[in-house]
Design a protein around this motif. Structure first.
Motif, PDB file in Angstrom:
ATOM      1  N   LYS A   8       0.848  -1.186   0.000  1.00 13.80           N
ATOM      2  CA  LYS A   8       0.000   0.000   0.000  1.00 13.80           C
ATOM      3  C   LYS A   8       0.885   1.237   0.000  1.00 13.80           C
ATOM      4  N   LYS A   9       0.297   2.369  -0.252  1.00 11.33           N
ATOM      5  CA  LYS A   9       0.973   3.647  -0.126  1.00 11.33           C
ATOM      6  C   LYS A   9       2.332   3.649  -0.833  1.00 11.33           C
ATOM      7  N   GLU A  10       2.366   3.057  -2.028  1.00 12.87           N
ATOM      8  CA  GLU A  10       3.642   2.967  -2.724  1.00 12.87           C
ATOM      9  C   GLU A  10       4.165   4.351  -3.091  1.00 12.87           C
ATOM     10  N   LYS A  11       3.213   5.230  -3.464  1.00 10.96           N
ATOM     11  CA  LYS A  11       3.612   6.574  -3.832  1.00 10.96           C
ATOM     12  C   LYS A  11       3.683   7.410  -2.568  1.00 10.96           C
ATOM     13  N   LYS A  12       4.838   7.992  -2.347  1.00  7.32           N
ATOM     14  CA  LYS A  12       4.953   8.779  -1.136  1.00  7.32           C
ATOM     15  C   LYS A  12       5.008  10.252  -1.477  1.00  7.32           C
ATOM     16  N   PHE A  13       4.632  11.039  -0.495  1.00  2.29           N
ATOM     17  CA  PHE A  13       4.583  12.480  -0.698  1.00  2.29           C
ATOM     18  C   PHE A  13       5.984  13.028  -0.984  1.00  2.29           C
ATOM     19  N   LEU A  14       6.942  12.601  -0.157  1.00  2.00           N
ATOM     20  CA  LEU A  14       8.323  13.041  -0.346  1.00  2.00           C
ATOM     21  C   LEU A  14       9.193  11.814  -0.494  1.00  2.00           C
ATOM     22  N   LYS A  15      10.315  11.986  -1.155  1.00  2.00           N
ATOM     23  CA  LYS A  15      11.264  10.886  -1.216  1.00  2.00           C
ATOM     24  C   LYS A  15      11.805  10.618   0.181  1.00  2.00           C
ATOM     25  N   GLU A  16      12.139   9.376   0.437  1.00  2.00           N
ATOM     26  CA  GLU A  16      12.660   8.986   1.745  1.00  2.00           C
ATOM     27  C   GLU A  16      13.887   9.829   2.107  1.00  2.00           C
ATOM     28  N   GLY A  17      13.863  10.424   3.297  1.00  2.00           N
ATOM     29  CA  GLY A  17      15.042  11.151   3.751  1.00  2.00           C
ATOM     30  C   GLY A  17      15.058  12.623   3.390  1.00  2.00           C
ATOM     31  N   THR A  18      14.196  13.032   2.472  1.00  2.00           N
ATOM     32  CA  THR A  18      14.225  14.423   2.024  1.00  2.00           C
ATOM     33  C   THR A  18      13.957  15.400   3.161  1.00  2.00           C
ATOM     34  N   PHE A  19      12.987  15.028   3.989  1.00  2.00           N
ATOM     35  CA  PHE A  19      12.623  15.907   5.091  1.00  2.00           C
ATOM     36  C   PHE A  19      13.820  16.148   6.007  1.00  2.00           C
ATOM     37  N   GLY A  20      14.527  15.059   6.332  1.00  2.00           N
ATOM     38  CA  GLY A  20      15.712  15.168   7.191  1.00  2.00           C
ATOM     39  C   GLY A  20      16.768  16.066   6.580  1.00  2.00           C
ATOM     40  N   ILE A  21      17.011  15.872   5.291  1.00  2.00           N
ATOM     41  CA  ILE A  21      18.058  16.661   4.628  1.00  2.00           C
ATOM     42  C   ILE A  21      17.699  18.145   4.650  1.00  2.00           C
ATOM     43  N   TYR A  22      16.430  18.447   4.300  1.00  5.24           N
ATOM     44  CA  TYR A  22      16.027  19.848   4.285  1.00  5.24           C
ATOM     45  C   TYR A  22      16.086  20.470   5.682  1.00  5.24           C
ATOM     46  N   THR A  23      15.578  19.728   6.669  1.00  7.22           N
ATOM     47  CA  THR A  23      15.617  20.265   8.032  1.00  7.22           C
ATOM     48  C   THR A  23      17.055  20.519   8.456  1.00  7.22           C
ATOM     49  N   GLY A  24      17.924  19.543   8.183  1.00  9.19           N
ATOM     50  CA  GLY A  24      19.327  19.682   8.558  1.00  9.19           C
ATOM     51  C   GLY A  24      19.965  20.890   7.916  1.00  9.19           C
ATOM     52  N   PHE A  25      19.735  21.045   6.590  1.00  9.86           N
ATOM     53  CA  PHE A  25      20.352  22.177   5.905  1.00  9.86           C
ATOM     54  C   PHE A  25      19.779  23.499   6.396  1.00  9.86           C
ATOM     55  N   PHE A  26      18.486  23.493   6.697  1.00  8.95           N
ATOM     56  CA  PHE A  26      17.876  24.720   7.217  1.00  8.95           C
ATOM     57  C   PHE A  26      18.503  25.080   8.563  1.00  8.95           C
ATOM     58  N   PHE A 269      20.891  15.117  11.110  1.00  4.18           N
ATOM     59  CA  PHE A 269      19.725  14.987  10.230  1.00  4.18           C
ATOM     60  C   PHE A 269      20.151  14.832   8.780  1.00  4.18           C
ATOM     61  N   ILE A 270      21.138  15.659   8.359  1.00  3.44           N
ATOM     62  CA  ILE A 270      21.601  15.556   6.970  1.00  3.44           C
ATOM     63  C   ILE A 270      22.153  14.165   6.708  1.00  3.44           C
ATOM     64  N   SER A 271      22.982  13.706   7.655  1.00  9.49           N
ATOM     65  CA  SER A 271      23.615  12.403   7.480  1.00  9.49           C
ATOM     66  C   SER A 271      22.577  11.293   7.425  1.00  9.49           C
ATOM     67  N   GLU A 272      21.598  11.376   8.346  1.00  7.24           N
ATOM     68  CA  GLU A 272      20.537  10.365   8.389  1.00  7.24           C
ATOM     69  C   GLU A 272      19.713  10.377   7.089  1.00  7.24           C
ATOM     70  N   GLY A 273      19.369  11.586   6.635  1.00  7.09           N
ATOM     71  CA  GLY A 273      18.584  11.698   5.423  1.00  7.09           C
ATOM     72  C   GLY A 273      19.317  11.140   4.216  1.00  7.09           C
ATOM     73  N   LEU A 274      20.601  11.470   4.113  1.00  8.52           N
ATOM     74  CA  LEU A 274      21.379  10.982   2.974  1.00  8.52           C
ATOM     75  C   LEU A 274      21.505   9.466   3.004  1.00  8.52           C
ATOM     76  N   THR A 275      21.719   8.912   4.209  1.00  8.99           N
ATOM     77  CA  THR A 275      21.831   7.449   4.306  1.00  8.99           C
ATOM     78  C   THR A 275      20.541   6.792   3.846  1.00  8.99           C
ATOM     79  N   ARG A 276      19.394   7.349   4.282  1.00 10.08           N
ATOM     80  CA  ARG A 276      18.121   6.739   3.924  1.00 10.08           C
ATOM     81  C   ARG A 276      17.892   6.834   2.421  1.00 10.08           C
ATOM     82  N   ARG A 277      18.276   7.970   1.867  1.00  9.43           N
ATOM     83  CA  ARG A 277      18.072   8.127   0.438  1.00  9.43           C
ATOM     84  C   ARG A 277      18.969   7.162  -0.345  1.00  9.43           C
ATOM     85  N   MET A 278      20.230   7.032   0.143  1.00 10.40           N
ATOM     86  CA  MET A 278      21.139   6.119  -0.541  1.00 10.40           C
ATOM     87  C   MET A 278      20.627   4.688  -0.463  1.00 10.40           C
ATOM     88  N   ARG A 279      20.072   4.322   0.696  1.00  6.50           N
ATOM     89  CA  ARG A 279      19.551   2.970   0.855  1.00  6.50           C
ATOM     90  C   ARG A 279      18.381   2.734  -0.101  1.00  6.50           C
TER      91      ARG A 279
END
Lengths: 284, 362
Positions: A8-26, A269-279
């Motif tokens: 279910k819910k295959e389509k997600k609102f944001l790519k995995e980790g994006t939120f973390g990366i943006y929050t971290g950079f902000f 947060f940046i590191s976590e987001g990038l890891t999730r995206r890479m995974r």
């Protein structure tokens, strides 16, 4: 993970980790921006007498004043560049040195050199990071330069170990074999084919290492072995305020501590987001 | 239901024994195949034992080599000093003769390898040199102060285990996405909070506000000193809990995907047995190995905690020695900590291997 299994819910609102990366950079961006602007526009310099000593947070001094009557608000943001800068250099040097040495070790055929340097690397890694850095500073003296030197002397081995394991794998890959068959020079293969692929791993480690290094730098100043007092620095400010903490003056300690955590959490947060995206890219 | 037939190869070894008992009657129909089965198992057992012995001796050898390099590195620290350590230790206004005499007394006039040889032999005699200032034996300093440090480390690891084990179990077995997301975010955040700041906040909350933790002071006897050690240990485990619970969580999630967990649920295994044998034991190996590597981080944190809470541990001794440029003490403390880490990573690797033989030692 369960999402993928259930289908279910295959389509997600944001790519995995994006939120973390943006929050971290902000978070990081706002800190750097504040570090650039606030010391420049504020009424007081970081070393100036702003008000009564130990004045509580008020409209004139947002974070109160410390024991010498200096404005904590200005000092916290004045310390941004020295703290972040030292940490960035302290991560960059070992990253480059460790990656190159580790890669060379990983692709070298000389077994004796490999095992001797390998066990030296393991020996350096065996020392607790902070203890080894403190011991090195005892011998080379305190100060910004020697902090960077001490951290580099200890940390390159960690990168070298990661790079070495990775280089052994990369060296056997098809594209490296192909480059060899095409008769590219050794230097070109090393710098254009092997190192970029090895460094993806060490760069990922560098991000999490950044948190360790920035905490270590503050911890060294906290122990009185790091950046010298007149310079505003988070660890040093916490050190100055720590004895007043138990008598009720919490602001000279808590605000620099929050700034330190803020920087660390941003990078985490940046590191976590990038890891999730890479995974996610890896499993796709 | 074909998927319920357990695939024996995927099971961890400790579960195989139980399952073989059930499966062997079906498989071995004639005497002959049973005999060959037994012979095969004998061979397998021998091979396992040989592998265990090999990894054991291999690890010992590696630890000895690494330990040797730890000694060499700690010893050559002295050479890194830009100035002359003897002159720095004695101060500026001393005569040439006094410097030379001190140098000869310390054996610093000999070549490097001879100095190292003397030092190396000294380690085995329990002689680590003596402090430049107090004149005390370094061995004696270590003997009086090391127990406090080790106790803080042990307590931190205990606290970390008590916090992260239930936490990881809860998050791994929970179906909620919010819980998983919060777990990830909170471990990320707590990873970035420095231990010394946590300790000061703890002091503010427990020491000043609730007044249940003393800010400084210490007493030697065992149950009494816990009163002084619990807060430093709790603050120190702040850096351990996120790492530990994350690794445990991810291996628990992997274990939950295994078929034997499903089998366990369907067979209706007792709850305690299910949690320990089916879930935790197969997932614990990476955590134990990680824990042994984290001992180094714990030591670093303990140095800071001892300074904050003025505990008479080896870390505070290290800081005092660094401030006073007491080189033999700094060198020996660094070496001892390095050797402790080498020892614990050896133990951790071995325990991880014994817990789960599927782990390949690197």
């Amino acid at each position: 993970m369960s999402i993928a299994i259930e289908g279910k819910k295959e389509k997600k609102f944001l790519k995995e980790g994006t939120f973390g990366i943006y929050t971290g950079f902000f978070m990081l961006g706002s800190l750097v921006l504040a570090g650039a602007i606030i010391p420049w526009i504020s009424k007081y310099g970081p070393d100036e007498l702003a008000s009564m000593p130990l004045a509580p947070p008020s409209r004139a001094n947002f974070f109160g004043t410390d024991v010498l009557g200096r404005d904590v608000f200005v000092r916290v943001f004045d310390a941004v560049f020295i703290d972040l800068g030292t940490a960035i250099i302290g991560v960059a040097i070992p990253l480059v040195v460790g990656t190159i040495i580790g890669t060379l070790l990983g692709i070298s055929q000389n077994k004796r050199v490999n095992s001797v340097v390998g066990s030296v690397i393991d020996g350096i890694n065996a020392f607790p990071f902070l203890v080894f850095v403190i011991a090195l500073i005892a011998f080379i003296g305190p100060g910004v330069g020697s902090i960077v030197l001490a951290i580099s002397l200890v940390n390159w081995a960690r990168y070298a170990r990661i790079a070495r394991t990775r280089a052994v794998v990369v060296n056997k890959q098809g594209y490296v074999e192909a480059a060899r068959t095409l008769g590219f020079s050794k230097k070109r293969i090393l710098f254009k084919h092997i190192i970029p692929n090895v460094s993806s791993e060490t760069r990922a480690y560098a991000l999490s290492d950044f948190i360790i290094v920035i905490i270590a730098i503050a911890a060294l100043s906290f122990l009185g072995l790091g950046i010298k007092p007149p310079q505003a620095e988070w660890g040093g400010m916490i050190r100055d305020g720590k004895d007043l903490l138990t008598v009720g003056f919490w602001w000279p300690t808590v605000f620099p501590g929050i700034a330190l955590c803020w920087a660390g959490i941003a990078v985490a947060f940046i590191s976590e987001g990038l890891t999730r995206r890479m995974r996610e890219v890896g499993t796709r | 239901m074909p998927h319920l037939v357990p695939n024996i190869k995927k099971f961890p070894r400790f579960l195989c024994d139980t399952l073989k008992r059930e499966r062997i009657p079906e498989v071995t129909e004639s005497q002959k195949t049973a005999a060959s089965q037994d012979a095969k198992m004998e061979v397998e057992k021998d091979r396992n034992r040989a592998a265990l012995r090999k990894t054991f001796y291999g690890r010992i050898l590696r630890s000895i080599i690494v330990g040797f390099w730890v000694m060499v590195i700690a010893f050559s620290l002295m050479r890194l000093s830009p100035g002359d350590p003897v002159r720095l230790a004695l101060g500026a206004d001393v005569t040439e003769e006094a410097v030379e005499a001190f140098r000869t007394q310390l054996g610093l006039d000999k070549p490097f390898y001879l100095q190292f040889w003397d030092y190396f032999l000294g380690i085995f005699r329990g002689d680590l040199g003596y402090s430049y200032f107090s004149g005390r034996d370094v061995t004696e300093i270590l003997g009086t102060h090391l127990p406090v440090t080790l106790m803080i480390i042990a307590l931190s690891i205990l606290f970390a285990a008590l916090i992260s084990l239930p936490l990881a179990l809860w998050v791994a077995t929970s179906k909620s996405n919010t819980v998983n997301y919060l777990f990830r975010a909170l471990t990320s955040i707590s990873l970035a909070i420095p231990g010394f700041f946590l300790a000061l906040l703890g002091l503010l909350v427990f020491g000043v506000y609730f007044n249940i933790a003393p800010a400084a002071g210490y007493e030697g006897a065992f149950p009494g000193n816990l009163r002084y050690l619990w807060l430093p240990a709790l603050a120190n485990c702040g850096s351990l809990v996120p790492v530990l619970s994350r690794v445990l969580h991810s291996s628990l999630v992997d274990t939950l995907d295994e078929e034997f967990v499903e089998t366990g649920i369907i067979r209706g295994v007792r709850k305690s047995r299910f949690y320990w044998s089916y879930l935790l034991r197969p997932s614990l190996a990476p955590t134990v190995v990680l824990l042994s590597y984290m001992v180094g981080v714990m030591i670093g944190g303990t140095v800071i905690m001892e300074t904050i809470f003025s505990l008479p541990g080896i870390g505070r001794e290290l800081i005092t020695a660094v401030d006073g440029r007491d080189y033999p003490v700094v060198q020996s403390i660094a070496m001892i900590f390095g050797l402790i880490v080498v020892f614990f990573s050896f133990i951790g690797d071995l325990t991880g291997y014994l817990l789960d033989r599927r782990v390949t030692l690197s």
